[in-house]
Design an enzyme around this catalytic site. Sequence first.
Site, PDB file in Angstrom:
ATOM      1  N   GLY A  60       0.724  -1.292   0.052  1.00 52.64           N
ATOM      2  CA  GLY A  60       0.149  -0.009  -0.125  1.00 52.64           C
ATOM      3  C   GLY A  60       0.780   1.249  -0.013  1.00 52.64           C
ATOM      4  O   GLY A  60       2.242   1.127  -0.052  1.00 52.64           O
ATOM      5  N   GLY A  61       0.176   2.603   0.129  1.00 47.38           N
ATOM      6  CA  GLY A  61       0.898   3.924   0.015  1.00 47.38           C
ATOM      7  C   GLY A  61       2.092   3.906   1.377  1.00 47.38           C
ATOM      8  O   GLY A  61       2.891   4.475   0.887  1.00 47.38           O
ATOM      9  N   PHE A  62       1.784   3.072   2.524  1.00 46.62           N
ATOM     10  CA  PHE A  62       2.607   3.487   3.772  1.00 46.62           C
ATOM     11  C   PHE A  62       3.480   2.170   4.024  1.00 46.62           C
ATOM     12  O   PHE A  62       4.033   2.439   5.079  1.00 46.62           O
ATOM     13  CB  PHE A  62       1.783   4.127   4.789  1.00 46.62           C
ATOM     14  CG  PHE A  62       1.052   5.392   4.393  1.00 46.62           C
ATOM     15  CD1 PHE A  62       1.597   6.198   3.754  1.00 46.62           C
ATOM     16  CD2 PHE A  62      -0.150   5.466   4.854  1.00 46.62           C
ATOM     17  CE1 PHE A  62       1.183   7.269   3.446  1.00 46.62           C
ATOM     18  CE2 PHE A  62      -0.790   6.831   4.488  1.00 46.62           C
ATOM     19  CZ  PHE A  62      -0.346   7.852   3.801  1.00 46.62           C
ATOM     20  N   GLY A  63       2.903   1.101   3.358  1.00 46.22           N
ATOM     21  CA  GLY A  63       3.869  -0.177   3.789  1.00 46.22           C
ATOM     22  C   GLY A  63       3.339  -1.201   2.939  1.00 46.22           C
ATOM     23  O   GLY A  63       2.843  -1.429   2.283  1.00 46.22           O
ATOM     24  N   VAL A 108       2.656  -5.583   3.202  1.00 44.57           N
ATOM     25  CA  VAL A 108       2.032  -6.781   4.113  1.00 44.57           C
ATOM     26  C   VAL A 108       2.905  -7.863   3.781  1.00 44.57           C
ATOM     27  O   VAL A 108       2.921  -8.195   2.650  1.00 44.57           O
ATOM     28  CB  VAL A 108       0.646  -6.847   4.030  1.00 44.57           C
ATOM     29  CG1 VAL A 108       0.072  -7.920   4.954  1.00 44.57           C
ATOM     30  CG2 VAL A 108       0.158  -5.408   4.231  1.00 44.57           C
ATOM     31  N   ASP A 168     -11.062   5.451   3.953  1.00 44.14           N
ATOM     32  CA  ASP A 168     -10.062   4.755   2.801  1.00 44.14           C
ATOM     33  C   ASP A 168     -10.795   3.291   2.491  1.00 44.14           C
ATOM     34  O   ASP A 168     -10.052   2.453   2.305  1.00 44.14           O
ATOM     35  CB  ASP A 168      -8.823   4.618   2.995  1.00 44.14           C
ATOM     36  CG  ASP A 168      -7.934   4.563   2.097  1.00 44.14           C
ATOM     37  OD1 ASP A 168      -8.187   4.834   0.766  1.00 44.14           O
ATOM     38  OD2 ASP A 168      -6.873   4.052   2.041  1.00 44.14           O
TER      39      ASP A 168
END
Length: 648
Positions: free
Chosen positions: A336-339, A341, A452
């Site tokens: 995703g935008g921040f990390g 998984v 979101d």
Amino acid sequence: MAKANSTFFPLILIPFLVLNPVSGQFLNFSCGDNDVPYELNSPFYNNLMSLFNSLSLNTPQYQGFYKTSIGNVDQVYGRALCRGDVNSAVCQNCVKSACQDLAKKCQKQSAVIWYDKCQVEYSYGTLTTEYTGKYPASNTDKVSDRVQFCHVLMSLSTNLAQRAVRYELKFATGKLELTKNETIYGLVQCTRDISSVECGSCLNSAFADLNGYCVSSAGGMVLSRTCNVRFELNPFYSEPHTSRNKRIILASIAPTVCVMVVLLGIYFCIHRSKKTGDEENSQIPVLQEMVAPIPNYVVIKEESNILSSQELPFMEFAIMKAATDNFLDSNKLGQGGFGTVYKGILPDGKEIAVKRLSRRSWQGLEEFKNEIRLIAKLQHRNLVRLLGCSLEGNEKLLIYEYMHNKSLDIILFDLEKRSQLDWTKRLNIISGIARGLLYLHEESRLKIIHRDLKPSNVLLDHQMAAKISDFGMARMFQEDQNMANTKRVVGTYGYMAPEYAMEGLFSGKSDVFSFGVMLLEIISGKRNIGSHLNDQAQTLLTYAWRLWNEGQLLDLIDPMLTESCPMQELERCIHIGLLCVQEDPAERPTMSAVVVLLETKQISPPQPNKPAFSVRKLVHQHIVIEGESSLTKDQSVNQLTVSSIAPR
């Protein structure tokens, strides 16, 4: 991995051989005296040799503890534990030596061996968790003050036990100054297949045995199958790296954020028996140079504070690193935008999903704090459960329950995989998302706006049940708070309500809009933006509205569904979806109304007005307003919230 029970095997103790063992030194072993000997090259023997090999290979990889069983016929159970301060190479060599010695010393069907740096046990039955402690000979050196020595030793032991039962590795070391020239060094450890309560019980039993050393000894140890205790007047363990622990505890993850960690110190006020003319040593010394334990539970309650709590477990970064094979690309579940998984597997075999946030991202930090603040307090079958978090330097990890079918977008927008989603499954997914949002908006103890919501943030378990995830962008509304001005808003085009994208206004109705977009995507199998269609219908919403007015809804429905579902249900769901994406937020239903419409066929939905059109070409700015404020009810408009926008 096999689970332990309370089977007990009698012991034959071999006398303790060495007083001050060095690295890898043999300490003690015992065989089950009622067990029959195994025969060479028998199924049991072959399973045992495979077990030894497995323990030698895997114990270092699982942070010094590994438990398993081998074979279907004549099954052998085993576990190995390395001392918590040794590295993986020492651990592997020690376990290998222990296995080799067990094969030579005891050809019985159960045995345990202790080394200075490790222990290994095997059995034909499941392994015992009962205290079976034995202690070798002790160090008989003299101490300056025997009464004081006993008090300090018990204080040290109690402190170490309290730390070990709370620490995930169930291991603790420390020292207490007895006099200016004498310091007691201590170590306690439990196997990690027993609970914290069982660990504490085992250590208490070991301390009872250890208490006998006070009157005559200056050092000693108690060895057990599930816990060990040792103390000496000389250092015998590796000193921990205090700088690393400080990084973990303080979690200094951004230079502009002051992270405060509240750790309760343990003070010991045990007074020695008074001696005539001796006032200098009348109190037990304060614990010296004890490494502060990593808090078992942390929750970020405020903008920059991490507080201890029972709401969210703290997990060791090293364990998460091992669980994901050092964040191997083949374990990547999504990004995703921040990390990113990753899939992980814990030493006990439990599958987890580990979200590794961007190491130096300020936004990643904000998302991390926000996720902990909110989702740790929420429990619902349609929300992904946050299992814990990890902090170490710039590393920020969030650990979730593992969802076997990953995210909805992976299946829904793949032509082959979409066939797994028949109408019953899709309707259950729609209802699950709706119920999860209803809980967030109205039923939880907090009022949460997700902000979101999209298919990649809806995960599917092994039964295709929907669970809403990713609360990094979510915001909490107070009871008397209807409007707020936040630092930034980050959303995803195609799912953002127009008032949110154009004016920075968000409320529960903006989540309803996102839900409506997803509902239409689930029915059609098409994305709102990116898969279309012709110049007259650039988005799924405009296409659905045109077909609704033309009475051609069959053209909207995924062809895979047309033969397997009742058209009335499909048309009703499309109707509800169009209600949710109306341009005016006041005309959209609440999530409670959506759930009623989905589950009560007798109620006729009102006629929808035109949906909002795509906003992807209308927003070009990246605005960040510093600071936050909240406004009262009297200042609100339609219970919306004002915010700046920062496109994602």
